[in-house]
Design a protein around this motif. Sequence first.
Motif, PDB file in Angstrom:
ATOM      1  N   PHE A  99      29.859  15.584  17.211  1.00  0.00           N
ATOM      2  CA  PHE A  99      30.940  16.687  16.629  1.00  0.00           C
ATOM      3  C   PHE A  99      32.104  16.112  15.975  1.00  0.00           C
ATOM      4  CE2 PHE A  99      29.610  19.991  20.107  1.00  0.00           C
ATOM      5  CZ  PHE A  99      28.436  19.995  19.217  1.00  0.00           C
ATOM      6  N   PRO A 100      32.826  14.940  16.404  1.00  0.00           N
ATOM      7  CA  PRO A 100      33.883  14.290  15.719  1.00  0.00           C
ATOM      8  C   PRO A 100      33.459  13.927  13.934  1.00  0.00           C
ATOM      9  CG  PRO A 100      34.155  13.619  17.804  1.00  0.00           C
ATOM     10  CD  PRO A 100      32.690  14.254  17.789  1.00  0.00           C
ATOM     11  N   ALA A 101      32.225  13.381  14.036  1.00  0.00           N
ATOM     12  CA  ALA A 101      31.553  12.689  12.835  1.00  0.00           C
ATOM     13  C   ALA A 101      31.371  13.865  11.925  1.00  0.00           C
ATOM     14  CB  ALA A 101      30.420  11.932  13.070  1.00  0.00           C
ATOM     15  N   GLU A 102      30.928  15.093  12.404  1.00  0.00           N
ATOM     16  CA  GLU A 102      30.599  16.037  11.435  1.00  0.00           C
ATOM     17  C   GLU A 102      31.783  16.816  11.048  1.00  0.00           C
ATOM     18  OE1 GLU A 102      27.692  18.697  13.468  1.00  0.00           O
ATOM     19  OE2 GLU A 102      26.167  17.217  13.393  1.00  0.00           O
ATOM     20  N   SER A 103      32.852  16.868  11.649  1.00  0.00           N
ATOM     21  CA  SER A 103      33.985  17.390  11.231  1.00  0.00           C
ATOM     22  C   SER A 103      34.592  16.997  10.019  1.00  0.00           C
ATOM     23  CB  SER A 103      35.104  17.410  12.559  1.00  0.00           C
ATOM     24  OG  SER A 103      35.538  16.170  12.496  1.00  0.00           O
ATOM     25  N   ARG A 104      34.295  15.444   9.871  1.00  0.00           N
ATOM     26  CA  ARG A 104      34.855  14.886   8.520  1.00  0.00           C
ATOM     27  C   ARG A 104      34.031  15.507   7.121  1.00  0.00           C
ATOM     28  NH1 ARG A 104      34.858  10.745  12.323  1.00  0.00           N
ATOM     29  NH2 ARG A 104      33.002   9.740  11.603  1.00  0.00           N
ATOM     30  N   MET A 105      32.758  16.153   7.382  1.00  0.00           N
ATOM     31  CA  MET A 105      32.273  16.771   6.252  1.00  0.00           C
ATOM     32  C   MET A 105      32.932  17.827   5.715  1.00  0.00           C
ATOM     33  SD  MET A 105      29.693  14.525   6.011  1.00  0.00           S
ATOM     34  CE  MET A 105      28.164  15.266   5.080  1.00  0.00           C
ATOM     35  N   ALA A 106      33.821  18.326   6.108  1.00  0.00           N
ATOM     36  CA  ALA A 106      34.800  19.412   5.736  1.00  0.00           C
ATOM     37  C   ALA A 106      35.126  19.135   4.315  1.00  0.00           C
ATOM     38  CB  ALA A 106      35.864  20.104   6.739  1.00  0.00           C
ATOM     39  N   ASP A 107      35.467  17.946   3.981  1.00  0.00           N
ATOM     40  CA  ASP A 107      36.141  17.059   3.107  1.00  0.00           C
ATOM     41  C   ASP A 107      34.986  16.691   1.904  1.00  0.00           C
ATOM     42  OD1 ASP A 107      38.563  15.727   1.525  1.00  0.00           O
ATOM     43  OD2 ASP A 107      36.979  14.271   1.528  1.00  0.00           O
ATOM     44  N   ALA A 108      34.981  17.478   0.899  1.00  0.00           N
ATOM     45  CA  ALA A 108      34.205  17.582  -0.068  1.00  0.00           C
ATOM     46  C   ALA A 108      33.903  15.960  -0.543  1.00  0.00           C
ATOM     47  CB  ALA A 108      34.435  18.371  -1.334  1.00  0.00           C
ATOM     48  N   ALA A 109      34.725  15.173  -0.735  1.00  0.00           N
ATOM     49  CA  ALA A 109      34.613  13.934  -1.255  1.00  0.00           C
ATOM     50  C   ALA A 109      33.940  13.087  -0.333  1.00  0.00           C
ATOM     51  CB  ALA A 109      36.009  13.165  -1.710  1.00  0.00           C
ATOM     52  N   HIS A 110      34.194  13.295   0.995  1.00  0.00           N
ATOM     53  CA  HIS A 110      33.410  12.453   2.260  1.00  0.00           C
ATOM     54  C   HIS A 110      32.225  13.024   2.264  1.00  0.00           C
ATOM     55  CE1 HIS A 110      33.114  10.601   6.156  1.00  0.00           C
ATOM     56  NE2 HIS A 110      32.458  11.710   6.417  1.00  0.00           N
ATOM     57  N   ALA A 111      31.874  14.299   2.119  1.00  0.00           N
ATOM     58  CA  ALA A 111      30.471  14.568   2.135  1.00  0.00           C
ATOM     59  C   ALA A 111      29.690  14.196   1.126  1.00  0.00           C
ATOM     60  CB  ALA A 111      30.618  16.292   2.002  1.00  0.00           C
ATOM     61  N   ALA A 139      30.331  22.893   2.032  1.00  0.00           N
ATOM     62  CA  ALA A 139      30.694  21.645   1.274  1.00  0.00           C
ATOM     63  C   ALA A 139      29.584  20.514   1.550  1.00  0.00           C
ATOM     64  CB  ALA A 139      32.001  21.123   1.197  1.00  0.00           C
ATOM     65  N   SER A 140      29.239  20.452   2.778  1.00  0.00           N
ATOM     66  CA  SER A 140      28.152  19.506   3.171  1.00  0.00           C
ATOM     67  C   SER A 140      26.694  19.487   2.656  1.00  0.00           C
ATOM     68  CB  SER A 140      27.957  19.328   4.664  1.00  0.00           C
ATOM     69  OG  SER A 140      27.481  20.336   5.218  1.00  0.00           O
ATOM     70  N   VAL A 141      26.473  20.988   2.624  1.00  0.00           N
ATOM     71  CA  VAL A 141      25.174  21.638   1.921  1.00  0.00           C
ATOM     72  C   VAL A 141      25.328  21.246   0.266  1.00  0.00           C
ATOM     73  CG1 VAL A 141      23.569  23.345   1.691  1.00  0.00           C
ATOM     74  CG2 VAL A 141      25.235  23.062   3.826  1.00  0.00           C
ATOM     75  N   ASP A 142      26.338  21.789  -0.262  1.00  0.00           N
ATOM     76  CA  ASP A 142      26.166  21.364  -1.744  1.00  0.00           C
ATOM     77  C   ASP A 142      26.232  19.931  -2.079  1.00  0.00           C
ATOM     78  OD1 ASP A 142      26.503  24.058  -2.853  1.00  0.00           O
ATOM     79  OD2 ASP A 142      28.619  24.060  -2.392  1.00  0.00           O
ATOM     80  N   ALA A 143      27.040  19.052  -1.115  1.00  0.00           N
ATOM     81  CA  ALA A 143      26.841  17.921  -1.496  1.00  0.00           C
ATOM     82  C   ALA A 143      25.544  17.171  -1.308  1.00  0.00           C
ATOM     83  CB  ALA A 143      27.932  17.078  -0.783  1.00  0.00           C
ATOM     84  N   LEU A 144      24.809  17.489  -0.221  1.00  0.00           N
ATOM     85  CA  LEU A 144      23.426  16.911   0.036  1.00  0.00           C
ATOM     86  C   LEU A 144      22.428  17.372  -0.979  1.00  0.00           C
ATOM     87  CD1 LEU A 144      21.630  15.869   1.989  1.00  0.00           C
ATOM     88  CD2 LEU A 144      21.129  17.886   3.013  1.00  0.00           C
TER      89      LEU A 144
END
Length: 441
Positions: A99-111, A139-144
């Motif tokens: 869960f902590p790792a997944e929380s970082r995917m809120a940031d579009a650049a990180h994702a 954002a994580s879906v768009d990035a993927l």
Amino acid sequence: MTRRLALQGDLLDFTDTPALDDATSPAVRYRPGHWLLIGDDGRIAGVQTEAPDASWPREQHPGRLILPGFIDTHVHSAQVDVLGAYGTALLDWLERHTFPAESRMADAAHAAHISALFLDGLLAAGTTAAMVFPTVHKASVDALFNAAEARGMRLIGGKVLMDRHAPDFLRDDVAQAERDCVDLIARWHGRDRIAYAVTPRFAPTSTEAQLAMAGALMAATPGLYMQTHVAENTDEVRWVSQLFPQARSYLDVYRHYGLLGPRAMLAHGIWLDADDRALLAAHGATIAHCPSSNLFLGSGLFDWAATRAAGAAVTMGTDVGGGTSLSMPRTLADAYKVQAMANRRVTAWALLHAATRGAAEALHLGHEIGSLEPGAHADIVVWDRAASPVEARRQSVARDLHDAVFAWLTLGDERHVVSTRVAGVERHRRGAFSAEPNDLC
């Protein structure tokens, strides 16, 4: 972006489903020293014994295997950050690491960075198509999907749904989740080689209202996939029985909300009973077996034979980061070990089929990926049979084709990948140890 190409090597794929324990299966198609022709459209134009005419650029790989790209049917893009995290049981591992790792995917650049790293890691490991969990963040879906489209990959994924029993920073709500899914489906489903999967993480992290919404999405849009987890861990199974006392079983929860069907991919399925397996088969749903993750987290031993006997399909997932590698050969070697621990044996053919043609057919994509048939997309990988002198020696004393391929498979990993092509375009190339062809079986 060169596509037209003639590749020569030892072609290996399947024409049918091999039995789990038949090392001489007629479903195996092995064509040593053949030419694979890739057309200008990025599809396989044909296979032949003789060299093509001078209009074809040529690339020869004597003694090397050429296979369809692997298909990973269960993996988490954000969890490359927790690969090899010190293990505890599933539920605690999610709280401490995932869960902590997944929380970082809120940031579009990180994702975007993680998605590119993840897909390049798949390609480097010989995987050309995947069914992927990003995260709860749009954002994580768009990035993927953006990263997959840029690489021409066949990719299935969708926003993870979680509106309870998760940290505040990862919970969504039914209305917003529905809006996000509708928007993502409209933008991505059926675009290029992208398909959308309705993605409840697992029954405990979605309320009944959210599961009902997910089922409604499936009913509203033809061709959508569904992916989730089921019966991975005994504590998880007990928890589901407490949360959904009206359901006969964990799997029955998904049936109740309209989430079982021929495009449903359920990861793990270790703790299913005979009635559950019959339910899977009746709905045409598939289990993604994730052996490396099951071993790493101590979840249990999946019964592949019983699942197949019931008529349900079984595919393979690396399940990174519960799994410890994006390499499908490593995962398949672990699948063999899981079955061996339960006093069962599976052949190299059953293992390879589950990660190629078998996965493609389970995803209703057999016309496009998973084989070396003319007309299929040229998603193909060239493999060294050996990555060291010791492995070359092992190949040289192999008794027959199955012995050689089984040794390659159980010893293999991303070091053995020479070249990965997606729709004919080379997306990865690595220099590799190459034994003399005469030293190989």
